[in-house]
Design an enzyme around this catalytic site. Structure first.
Site, PDB file in Angstrom:
ATOM      1  N   GLY A  86       0.827  -1.216   0.000  1.00  0.00           N
ATOM      2  CA  GLY A  86       0.000   0.000   0.000  1.00  0.00           C
ATOM      3  C   GLY A  86       0.853   1.255   0.000  1.00  0.00           C
ATOM      4  N   ARG A  89       3.854   6.143   1.807  1.00  0.00           N
ATOM      5  CA  ARG A  89       4.326   7.541   1.910  1.00  0.00           C
ATOM      6  C   ARG A  89       3.729   8.381   0.789  1.00  0.00           C
ATOM      7  NH1 ARG A  89      10.188   7.859  -0.873  1.00  0.00           N
ATOM      8  NH2 ARG A  89       9.974   6.028  -2.168  1.00  0.00           N
ATOM      9  N   ASP A 121       8.887   6.106   7.688  1.00  0.00           N
ATOM     10  CA  ASP A 121       8.516   7.430   8.204  1.00  0.00           C
ATOM     11  C   ASP A 121       7.566   8.181   7.263  1.00  0.00           C
ATOM     12  OD1 ASP A 121      10.164   8.125   6.125  1.00  0.00           O
ATOM     13  OD2 ASP A 121      11.741   9.001   7.369  1.00  0.00           O
ATOM     14  N   GLY A 122       7.287   7.585   6.099  1.00  0.00           N
ATOM     15  CA  GLY A 122       6.340   8.206   5.171  1.00  0.00           C
ATOM     16  C   GLY A 122       6.910   9.389   4.415  1.00  0.00           C
ATOM     17  N   ARG A 172       2.978  13.753  -8.050  1.00  0.00           N
ATOM     18  CA  ARG A 172       3.091  12.826  -9.175  1.00  0.00           C
ATOM     19  C   ARG A 172       1.768  12.716  -9.923  1.00  0.00           C
ATOM     20  NH1 ARG A 172       5.647   7.003  -8.251  1.00  0.00           N
ATOM     21  NH2 ARG A 172       3.670   6.420  -7.298  1.00  0.00           N
ATOM     22  N   ARG A 179      -1.741  -1.131 -10.066  1.00  0.00           N
ATOM     23  CA  ARG A 179      -0.511  -1.901 -10.244  1.00  0.00           C
ATOM     24  C   ARG A 179      -0.853  -3.381 -10.354  1.00  0.00           C
ATOM     25  NH1 ARG A 179       3.262   1.497  -7.088  1.00  0.00           N
ATOM     26  NH2 ARG A 179       2.077   3.330  -6.473  1.00  0.00           N
ATOM     27  N   ASP A 246       4.578  -4.550  -7.572  1.00  0.00           N
ATOM     28  CA  ASP A 246       3.883  -3.330  -7.142  1.00  0.00           C
ATOM     29  C   ASP A 246       4.417  -2.105  -7.876  1.00  0.00           C
ATOM     30  OD1 ASP A 246       6.046  -4.313  -5.337  1.00  0.00           O
ATOM     31  OD2 ASP A 246       5.960  -2.270  -4.591  1.00  0.00           O
ATOM     32  N   ASN A 247       5.506  -2.272  -8.621  1.00  0.00           N
ATOM     33  CA  ASN A 247       6.042  -1.161  -9.405  1.00  0.00           C
ATOM     34  C   ASN A 247       5.769  -1.347 -10.892  1.00  0.00           C
ATOM     35  OD1 ASN A 247       6.989   0.003  -7.067  1.00  0.00           O
ATOM     36  ND2 ASN A 247       9.062  -0.816  -7.284  1.00  0.00           N
ATOM     37  N   ASP A 256       7.342   4.536 -10.489  1.00  0.00           N
ATOM     38  CA  ASP A 256       8.181   4.315  -9.306  1.00  0.00           C
ATOM     39  C   ASP A 256       9.674   4.315  -9.626  1.00  0.00           C
ATOM     40  OD1 ASP A 256       6.139   4.482  -7.579  1.00  0.00           O
ATOM     41  OD2 ASP A 256       6.252   2.434  -6.815  1.00  0.00           O
TER      42      ASP A 256
END
Ligand code: AMP
Ligand code: MG
Length: 430
Positions: A86, A89, A121-122, A172, A179, A246-247, A256
Protein backbone atom coordinates in the site's frame (compact mmCIF):
# COMPACT_ATOMS: atom_id res chain seq x y z
CA UNK A 1 -8.52 27.33 -7.84
CA UNK A 2 -10.88 24.66 -9.15
CA UNK A 3 -8.93 21.50 -9.88
CA UNK A 4 -11.94 19.76 -11.39
CA UNK A 5 -11.49 16.59 -9.38
CA UNK A 6 -13.62 13.59 -10.35
CA UNK A 7 -12.60 10.68 -8.16
CA UNK A 8 -13.68 7.39 -9.70
CA UNK A 9 -11.33 5.20 -7.67
CA UNK A 10 -12.84 6.43 -4.40
CA UNK A 11 -16.34 6.09 -5.79
CA UNK A 12 -16.08 2.74 -7.56
CA UNK A 13 -13.66 0.77 -5.41
CA UNK A 14 -14.67 1.13 -1.76
CA UNK A 15 -12.55 -1.09 0.45
CA UNK A 16 -9.47 -0.74 -1.77
CA UNK A 17 -8.07 2.25 0.10
CA UNK A 18 -8.13 4.20 3.34
CA UNK A 19 -9.19 7.86 3.46
CA UNK A 20 -6.11 9.71 4.66
CA UNK A 21 -4.89 13.27 4.77
CA UNK A 22 -1.33 14.32 3.91
CA UNK A 23 0.79 15.05 6.96
CA UNK A 24 1.83 18.59 6.08
CA UNK A 25 5.15 20.43 6.02
CA UNK A 26 6.49 22.83 8.65
CA UNK A 27 8.27 25.25 6.28
CA UNK A 28 7.58 24.39 2.66
CA UNK A 29 9.56 25.91 -0.18
CA UNK A 30 8.82 25.44 -3.83
CA UNK A 31 11.60 23.89 -5.89
CA UNK A 32 10.05 23.41 -9.31
CA UNK A 33 6.71 23.43 -11.11
CA UNK A 34 6.11 21.65 -14.41
CA UNK A 35 4.36 24.40 -16.39
CA UNK A 36 3.65 22.27 -19.43
CA UNK A 37 2.05 19.52 -17.37
CA UNK A 38 0.10 22.00 -15.26
CA UNK A 39 -1.43 23.52 -18.39
CA UNK A 40 -2.21 20.07 -19.76
CA UNK A 41 -4.13 19.39 -16.54
CA UNK A 42 -5.96 22.71 -16.80
CA UNK A 43 -4.12 24.14 -13.78
CA UNK A 44 -2.64 27.62 -13.57
CA UNK A 45 1.15 27.34 -13.06
CA UNK A 46 1.24 30.80 -11.44
CA UNK A 47 -1.33 29.66 -8.88
CA UNK A 48 0.70 26.52 -8.15
CA UNK A 49 3.64 28.83 -7.34
CA UNK A 50 1.52 31.02 -5.06
CA UNK A 51 1.33 30.43 -1.29
CA UNK A 52 -2.04 28.70 -1.74
CA UNK A 53 -0.60 26.46 -4.43
CA UNK A 54 2.48 25.59 -2.38
CA UNK A 55 0.19 24.79 0.55
CA UNK A 56 -1.41 22.07 -1.57
CA UNK A 57 1.89 20.81 -3.03
CA UNK A 58 3.32 20.50 0.49
CA UNK A 59 0.30 18.74 1.98
CA UNK A 60 -0.67 21.70 4.16
CA UNK A 61 -4.04 22.11 2.54
CA UNK A 62 -6.33 19.84 0.60
CA UNK A 63 -8.03 21.47 -2.40
CA UNK A 64 -11.81 21.47 -2.81
CA UNK A 65 -12.98 18.34 -4.54
CA UNK A 66 -9.98 16.25 -3.54
CA UNK A 67 -10.77 13.08 -1.56
CA UNK A 68 -7.34 12.10 -0.31
CA UNK A 69 -6.67 8.40 0.19
CA UNK A 70 -3.86 5.91 0.64
CA UNK A 71 -4.32 3.05 -1.82
CA UNK A 72 -3.93 -0.56 -0.75
CA UNK A 73 -1.82 -2.98 -2.75
CA UNK A 74 0.30 -6.09 -2.31
CA UNK A 75 3.28 -7.17 -4.38
CA UNK A 76 6.15 -9.52 -5.05
CA UNK A 77 9.35 -7.77 -4.00
CA UNK A 78 12.50 -9.43 -5.34
CA UNK A 79 10.38 -12.53 -5.93
CA UNK A 80 8.88 -12.70 -2.43
CA UNK A 81 5.22 -12.05 -1.79
CA UNK A 82 4.42 -9.12 0.51
CA UNK A 83 0.71 -9.57 1.17
CA UNK A 84 0.14 -5.94 2.13
CA UNK A 85 2.16 -2.95 1.01
CA UNK A 86 0.00 0.00 0.00
CA UNK A 87 0.88 3.68 -0.19
CA UNK A 88 3.25 4.01 2.72
CA UNK A 89 4.33 7.54 1.91
CA UNK A 90 1.93 8.71 -0.77
CA UNK A 91 -1.54 10.17 -0.76
CA UNK A 92 -3.73 10.27 -3.84
CA UNK A 93 -5.51 13.62 -3.90
CA UNK A 94 -7.86 12.65 -6.69
CA UNK A 95 -8.33 12.44 -10.44
CA UNK A 96 -8.37 15.21 -13.00
CA UNK A 97 -9.47 14.90 -16.61
CA UNK A 98 -6.81 16.64 -18.71
CA UNK A 99 -7.09 18.78 -21.85
CA UNK A 100 -7.01 15.68 -24.04
CA UNK A 101 -9.85 14.07 -22.10
CA UNK A 102 -7.50 11.63 -20.35
CA UNK A 103 -8.02 10.89 -16.67
CA UNK A 104 -4.91 11.48 -14.52
CA UNK A 105 -4.19 10.73 -10.86
CA UNK A 106 -2.63 13.54 -8.83
CA UNK A 107 -0.77 12.30 -5.77
CA UNK A 108 1.71 13.54 -3.21
CA UNK A 109 4.73 11.31 -2.61
CA UNK A 110 6.59 11.85 0.64
CA UNK A 111 3.70 13.49 2.50
CA UNK A 112 4.03 11.52 5.72
CA UNK A 113 2.92 8.31 7.35
CA UNK A 114 -0.23 6.44 6.29
CA UNK A 115 -1.95 3.29 7.56
CA UNK A 116 0.35 1.38 5.16
CA UNK A 117 3.66 2.85 6.32
CA UNK A 118 4.74 -0.24 8.27
CA UNK A 119 8.12 0.74 9.78
CA UNK A 120 8.69 3.71 7.47
CA UNK A 121 8.52 7.43 8.20
CA UNK A 122 6.34 8.21 5.17
CA UNK A 123 8.80 10.81 3.96
CA UNK A 124 10.91 11.45 0.92
CA UNK A 125 14.10 13.48 0.51
CA UNK A 126 15.19 15.95 -2.11
CA UNK A 127 17.67 13.76 -4.04
CA UNK A 128 15.31 10.90 -4.91
CA UNK A 129 12.44 13.35 -5.47
CA UNK A 130 14.41 15.30 -8.07
CA UNK A 131 15.76 12.06 -9.57
CA UNK A 132 12.17 10.91 -10.13
CA UNK A 133 11.31 14.32 -11.57
CA UNK A 134 14.24 14.22 -14.01
CA UNK A 135 13.80 10.60 -15.04
CA UNK A 136 10.09 11.02 -15.74
CA UNK A 137 10.67 14.10 -17.88
CA UNK A 138 13.53 12.38 -19.70
CA UNK A 139 11.33 9.36 -20.48
CA UNK A 140 8.60 11.65 -21.66
CA UNK A 141 11.11 13.46 -23.90
CA UNK A 142 12.16 10.10 -25.32
CA UNK A 143 8.52 9.31 -26.09
CA UNK A 144 8.25 6.50 -23.53
CA UNK A 145 5.04 6.15 -21.45
CA UNK A 146 5.66 7.40 -17.93
CA UNK A 147 4.23 8.97 -14.83
CA UNK A 148 5.37 12.59 -14.51
CA UNK A 149 6.07 15.13 -11.83
CA UNK A 150 3.90 18.22 -11.53
CA UNK A 151 6.04 19.83 -8.84
CA UNK A 152 8.61 19.33 -6.10
CA UNK A 153 8.82 21.14 -2.78
CA UNK A 154 11.10 20.89 0.21
CA UNK A 155 9.23 20.51 3.48
CA UNK A 156 11.55 22.30 5.92
CA UNK A 157 12.21 19.05 7.76
CA UNK A 158 15.46 17.15 7.98
CA UNK A 159 15.07 13.44 7.30
CA UNK A 160 17.56 10.69 8.12
CA UNK A 161 18.57 8.61 5.14
CA UNK A 162 22.18 8.01 4.17
CA UNK A 163 22.79 11.14 6.21
CA UNK A 164 20.65 14.08 7.21
CA UNK A 165 18.82 15.17 4.08
CA UNK A 166 16.22 17.83 3.26
CA UNK A 167 12.69 16.40 3.30
CA UNK A 168 10.75 16.85 0.06
CA UNK A 169 7.45 16.02 -1.61
CA UNK A 170 6.91 15.12 -5.25
CA UNK A 171 3.51 15.74 -6.82
CA UNK A 172 3.09 12.83 -9.18
CA UNK A 173 0.70 12.58 -12.10
CA UNK A 174 -0.12 9.13 -13.46
CA UNK A 175 -2.69 7.61 -15.81
CA UNK A 176 -3.56 5.69 -12.69
CA UNK A 177 -1.79 4.02 -9.80
CA UNK A 178 -3.32 0.61 -10.53
CA UNK A 179 -0.51 -1.90 -10.24
CA UNK A 180 -0.12 -5.64 -10.74
CA UNK A 181 0.12 -5.53 -6.95
CA UNK A 182 -3.37 -4.03 -6.71
CA UNK A 183 -4.76 -7.21 -8.29
CA UNK A 184 -2.59 -9.35 -6.02
CA UNK A 185 -4.00 -7.53 -2.98
CA UNK A 186 -7.59 -8.13 -4.03
CA UNK A 187 -6.92 -11.78 -4.94
CA UNK A 188 -5.35 -12.32 -1.51
CA UNK A 189 -7.73 -10.35 0.68
CA UNK A 190 -10.90 -9.82 -1.36
CA UNK A 191 -13.61 -11.95 -2.93
CA UNK A 192 -14.38 -12.73 -6.56
CA UNK A 193 -16.88 -9.90 -6.80
CA UNK A 194 -14.23 -7.39 -5.74
CA UNK A 195 -11.78 -8.88 -8.20
CA UNK A 196 -14.33 -8.41 -10.97
CA UNK A 197 -14.96 -4.84 -9.80
CA UNK A 198 -11.24 -4.07 -10.00
CA UNK A 199 -10.79 -5.68 -13.40
CA UNK A 200 -13.87 -3.92 -14.80
CA UNK A 201 -12.57 -0.63 -13.44
CA UNK A 202 -9.09 -1.12 -14.93
CA UNK A 203 -10.52 -2.16 -18.30
CA UNK A 204 -12.86 0.81 -18.50
CA UNK A 205 -10.08 3.20 -17.51
CA UNK A 206 -7.18 1.87 -19.55
CA UNK A 207 -8.53 -0.50 -22.21
CA UNK A 208 -11.91 0.93 -23.17
CA UNK A 209 -11.80 -0.87 -26.53
CA UNK A 210 -12.28 -4.28 -24.87
CA UNK A 211 -15.69 -5.90 -24.55
CA UNK A 212 -17.11 -5.87 -21.04
CA UNK A 213 -16.19 -9.12 -19.29
CA UNK A 214 -13.34 -9.99 -21.68
CA UNK A 215 -10.82 -10.66 -18.92
CA UNK A 216 -8.62 -12.79 -21.16
CA UNK A 217 -8.47 -9.88 -23.59
CA UNK A 218 -7.58 -7.63 -20.67
CA UNK A 219 -4.65 -9.86 -19.73
CA UNK A 220 -3.40 -9.83 -23.32
CA UNK A 221 -3.78 -6.08 -23.53
CA UNK A 222 -1.67 -5.51 -20.41
CA UNK A 223 0.92 -8.01 -21.70
CA UNK A 224 1.05 -6.11 -24.95
CA UNK A 225 1.57 -2.70 -23.36
CA UNK A 226 4.31 -4.07 -21.14
CA UNK A 227 6.03 -5.69 -24.13
CA UNK A 228 6.04 -2.31 -25.87
CA UNK A 229 7.24 -0.53 -22.74
CA UNK A 230 10.12 -2.87 -21.96
CA UNK A 231 11.26 -2.76 -25.59
CA UNK A 232 11.29 1.03 -25.35
CA UNK A 233 13.35 0.89 -22.12
CA UNK A 234 15.86 -1.51 -23.67
CA UNK A 235 16.24 0.66 -26.76
CA UNK A 236 17.43 3.63 -24.70
CA UNK A 237 19.46 1.65 -22.14
CA UNK A 238 17.10 2.31 -19.23
CA UNK A 239 17.32 0.10 -16.15
CA UNK A 240 14.33 0.45 -13.84
CA UNK A 241 16.19 -1.19 -10.99
CA UNK A 242 13.26 -2.41 -8.90
CA UNK A 243 10.70 -4.16 -11.09
CA UNK A 244 8.66 -5.52 -8.22
CA UNK A 245 5.06 -6.33 -9.15
CA UNK A 246 3.88 -3.33 -7.14
CA UNK A 247 6.04 -1.16 -9.41
CA UNK A 248 4.41 -2.40 -12.63
CA UNK A 249 1.52 -0.20 -13.73
CA UNK A 250 -1.57 -1.68 -15.40
CA UNK A 251 -1.63 1.41 -17.65
CA UNK A 252 1.72 0.51 -19.22
CA UNK A 253 3.46 3.61 -17.89
CA UNK A 254 6.89 3.52 -16.30
CA UNK A 255 6.28 4.06 -12.59
CA UNK A 256 8.18 4.32 -9.31
CA UNK A 257 11.56 5.68 -10.24
CA UNK A 258 13.83 4.57 -7.44
CA UNK A 259 17.33 3.23 -8.07
CA UNK A 260 16.87 3.53 -11.84
CA UNK A 261 19.64 4.57 -14.21
CA UNK A 262 20.65 4.66 -17.85
CA UNK A 263 23.50 2.55 -19.20
CA UNK A 264 26.78 4.34 -19.78
CA UNK A 265 28.89 1.77 -21.62
CA UNK A 266 26.90 -1.09 -23.09
CA UNK A 267 27.03 -3.81 -20.46
CA UNK A 268 24.02 -6.13 -20.66
CA UNK A 269 24.56 -7.45 -17.14
CA UNK A 270 24.70 -3.97 -15.64
CA UNK A 271 23.22 -3.54 -12.13
CA UNK A 272 23.28 -0.13 -10.46
CA UNK A 273 20.86 -0.65 -7.59
CA UNK A 274 22.50 -0.98 -4.19
CA UNK A 275 19.69 -3.28 -3.02
CA UNK A 276 19.87 -5.67 -5.99
CA UNK A 277 22.70 -7.91 -4.83
CA UNK A 278 21.62 -10.85 -7.06
CA UNK A 279 21.19 -8.71 -10.14
CA UNK A 280 17.56 -9.80 -10.47
CA UNK A 281 16.65 -6.51 -12.13
CA UNK A 282 19.74 -6.06 -14.29
CA UNK A 283 19.39 -4.65 -17.80
CA UNK A 284 19.36 -7.98 -19.67
CA UNK A 285 16.84 -9.49 -17.28
CA UNK A 286 14.10 -6.89 -17.68
CA UNK A 287 12.04 -8.70 -20.35
CA UNK A 288 12.06 -11.98 -18.39
CA UNK A 289 11.09 -10.16 -15.19
CA UNK A 290 8.27 -8.34 -16.93
CA UNK A 291 6.89 -11.69 -18.12
CA UNK A 292 7.29 -13.09 -14.60
CA UNK A 293 5.31 -10.16 -13.21
CA UNK A 294 2.64 -10.64 -15.86
CA UNK A 295 2.34 -14.28 -14.82
CA UNK A 296 1.54 -13.03 -11.30
CA UNK A 297 -1.16 -10.82 -12.83
CA UNK A 298 -2.51 -13.78 -14.81
CA UNK A 299 -2.78 -15.84 -11.61
CA UNK A 300 -4.92 -13.18 -10.01
CA UNK A 301 -7.23 -13.07 -13.05
CA UNK A 302 -7.77 -16.85 -13.29
CA UNK A 303 -11.03 -16.88 -11.29
CA UNK A 304 -12.49 -14.43 -13.81
CA UNK A 305 -11.15 -16.34 -16.81
CA UNK A 306 -12.71 -19.70 -15.92
CA UNK A 307 -10.52 -21.02 -13.10
CA UNK A 308 -8.27 -24.06 -13.58
CA UNK A 309 -9.64 -24.65 -17.06
CA UNK A 310 -8.16 -21.32 -18.11
CA UNK A 311 -4.58 -22.02 -16.99
CA UNK A 312 -3.34 -22.99 -20.46
CA UNK A 313 -5.01 -20.02 -22.08
CA UNK A 314 -3.60 -17.62 -19.49
CA UNK A 315 -0.13 -19.14 -19.81
CA UNK A 316 -0.21 -18.71 -23.58
CA UNK A 317 -1.25 -15.10 -23.22
CA UNK A 318 1.64 -14.38 -20.86
CA UNK A 319 4.12 -16.23 -23.06
CA UNK A 320 2.97 -14.13 -26.01
CA UNK A 321 4.94 -11.39 -24.26
CA UNK A 322 8.19 -12.69 -25.73
CA UNK A 323 7.08 -12.60 -29.36
CA UNK A 324 5.57 -9.19 -29.03
CA UNK A 325 8.56 -7.88 -27.12
CA UNK A 326 10.95 -9.33 -29.71
CA UNK A 327 9.07 -7.70 -32.55
CA UNK A 328 8.84 -4.36 -30.73
CA UNK A 329 12.54 -4.43 -29.92
CA UNK A 330 13.50 -5.24 -33.50
CA UNK A 331 11.32 -2.35 -34.65
CA UNK A 332 13.01 0.01 -32.15
CA UNK A 333 16.51 -1.03 -33.19
CA UNK A 334 15.65 -0.76 -36.87
CA UNK A 335 14.78 2.87 -36.20
CA UNK A 336 18.06 3.39 -34.33
CA UNK A 337 20.52 1.91 -36.80
CA UNK A 338 20.88 0.39 -40.24
CA UNK A 339 23.46 -2.07 -38.90
CA UNK A 340 22.31 -5.48 -37.65
CA UNK A 341 21.64 -4.81 -33.96
CA UNK A 342 23.14 -8.05 -32.62
CA UNK A 343 26.56 -7.63 -34.17
CA UNK A 344 26.64 -3.94 -33.33
CA UNK A 345 25.79 -4.64 -29.69
CA UNK A 346 28.43 -7.35 -29.40
CA UNK A 347 31.05 -4.98 -30.80
CA UNK A 348 29.91 -2.25 -28.41
CA UNK A 349 30.19 -4.70 -25.54
CA UNK A 350 33.60 -5.99 -26.56
CA UNK A 351 34.96 -2.45 -27.01
CA UNK A 352 33.23 -0.95 -23.95
CA UNK A 353 31.46 1.71 -26.01
CA UNK A 354 28.97 4.22 -24.68
CA UNK A 355 25.44 3.01 -25.50
CA UNK A 356 23.79 6.36 -26.20
CA UNK A 357 26.67 7.97 -28.07
CA UNK A 358 27.39 5.02 -30.31
CA UNK A 359 23.88 5.09 -31.74
CA UNK A 360 23.90 8.88 -31.96
CA UNK A 361 27.17 8.88 -33.89
CA UNK A 362 25.99 6.20 -36.27
CA UNK A 363 22.66 7.88 -36.85
CA UNK A 364 22.07 11.42 -35.55
CA UNK A 365 18.48 11.50 -36.90
CA UNK A 366 16.33 9.81 -34.37
CA UNK A 367 18.79 8.80 -31.63
CA UNK A 368 18.89 10.91 -28.45
CA UNK A 369 21.93 12.99 -27.55
CA UNK A 370 20.93 14.00 -24.00
CA UNK A 371 19.96 11.42 -21.42
CA UNK A 372 20.10 11.81 -17.63
CA UNK A 373 23.62 10.44 -17.39
CA UNK A 374 24.52 9.10 -13.98
CA UNK A 375 27.37 11.49 -13.30
CA UNK A 376 25.25 14.47 -14.37
CA UNK A 377 22.29 13.35 -12.26
CA UNK A 378 24.56 12.96 -9.23
CA UNK A 379 26.10 16.38 -9.83
CA UNK A 380 22.64 17.99 -10.10
CA UNK A 381 21.30 16.24 -7.00
CA UNK A 382 24.35 17.06 -4.92
CA UNK A 383 23.97 20.75 -5.81
CA UNK A 384 20.24 20.59 -5.03
CA UNK A 385 20.97 19.16 -1.59
CA UNK A 386 22.99 22.36 -0.98
CA UNK A 387 20.08 24.48 -2.22
CA UNK A 388 21.53 25.17 -5.69
CA UNK A 389 18.96 24.05 -8.25
CA UNK A 390 20.66 25.52 -11.33
CA UNK A 391 22.39 22.27 -12.43
CA UNK A 392 19.10 20.38 -11.99
CA UNK A 393 17.25 22.98 -14.09
CA UNK A 394 19.89 22.84 -16.81
CA UNK A 395 19.87 19.06 -17.04
CA UNK A 396 16.07 19.02 -16.95
CA UNK A 397 15.88 21.42 -19.87
CA UNK A 398 18.17 19.23 -21.98
CA UNK A 399 16.61 15.84 -21.25
CA UNK A 400 13.12 17.16 -21.92
CA UNK A 401 14.17 17.69 -25.54
CA UNK A 402 16.75 14.93 -25.95
CA UNK A 403 17.03 14.83 -29.72
CA UNK A 404 18.01 18.46 -30.39
CA UNK A 405 21.70 19.26 -30.13
CA UNK A 406 22.34 22.53 -28.29
CA UNK A 407 25.53 24.54 -28.87
CA UNK A 408 27.65 24.99 -25.77
CA UNK A 409 26.17 21.90 -24.09
CA UNK A 410 28.87 19.47 -25.20
CA UNK A 411 29.70 18.29 -21.69
CA UNK A 412 26.13 17.00 -21.25
CA UNK A 413 26.65 14.64 -24.17
CA UNK A 414 29.97 13.25 -22.98
CA UNK A 415 30.26 9.75 -21.59
CA UNK A 416 30.84 9.19 -17.89
CA UNK A 417 34.34 10.10 -16.69
CA UNK A 418 36.78 7.17 -16.68
CA UNK A 419 36.22 4.97 -13.65
CA UNK A 420 32.86 6.53 -12.71
CA UNK A 421 30.60 3.69 -13.80
CA UNK A 422 32.53 0.85 -12.11
CA UNK A 423 31.77 1.99 -8.60
CA UNK A 424 28.43 3.66 -9.28
CA UNK A 425 25.49 2.58 -7.12
CA UNK A 426 21.96 3.94 -6.99
CA UNK A 427 19.82 4.00 -3.87
CA UNK A 428 16.11 3.72 -3.29
CA UNK A 429 16.14 6.69 -1.00
CA UNK A 430 13.15 5.33 0.92
P1 AMP B 1 8.99 1.60 -3.31
O1 AMP B 1 10.30 0.95 -3.10
O2 AMP B 1 9.05 3.10 -3.32
O3 AMP B 1 8.26 1.04 -4.50
O4 AMP B 1 8.14 1.24 -2.03
C1 AMP B 1 7.79 -0.06 -1.64
C2 AMP B 1 6.81 0.03 -0.52
O5 AMP B 1 7.41 0.64 0.62
C3 AMP B 1 5.56 0.85 -0.81
O6 AMP B 1 4.51 0.27 -0.07
C4 AMP B 1 5.94 2.20 -0.26
O7 AMP B 1 4.82 3.01 0.02
C5 AMP B 1 6.70 1.81 0.99
N1 AMP B 1 7.64 2.86 1.41
C6 AMP B 1 8.75 3.24 0.75
N2 AMP B 1 9.38 4.21 1.43
C7 AMP B 1 8.67 4.46 2.55
C8 AMP B 1 8.79 5.36 3.66
N3 AMP B 1 9.81 6.21 3.76
N4 AMP B 1 7.83 5.32 4.61
C9 AMP B 1 6.81 4.47 4.51
N5 AMP B 1 6.63 3.60 3.51
C10 AMP B 1 7.54 3.58 2.53
MG1 MG C 1 6.67 1.26 -5.39
Amino acid sequence: MDWGFDNTYVRDLPGFYRPWRPGGSPAPELVVVNDELALELGLDPAWLRSPDGVAVLSGNSVPDGAEPIAQAYAGHQFGQLSPMLGDGRAVLLGEVVDKHGDRRDVSLKGSGRTPFSRGGDGKAVIGPVLREYLMGEAMRGLGIPTTRALAAVTTGETVMRRGREPGAILTRVASSHLRVGTFEMVRLHGNEEQLRQLADYAMARHYPGLDAGDYAGFLSAVVSRQAQLIAAWMSVGFIHGVMNTDNMAISGETIDYGPCAFLDVYEPEQVFSSIDAQGRYRYSQQPAIAAWNLARLAETLLPLMGGDAAVDDATGRVEAFFDEYGAALAERFKAKTDSPADSLLSRMHADGLDFTNTFRELQPEGNPIYIPRNHLVEEALAAAARGDYAPFQQLLELVRDPFSERPGMERYAEPAPAGFTEGYLTFCGT
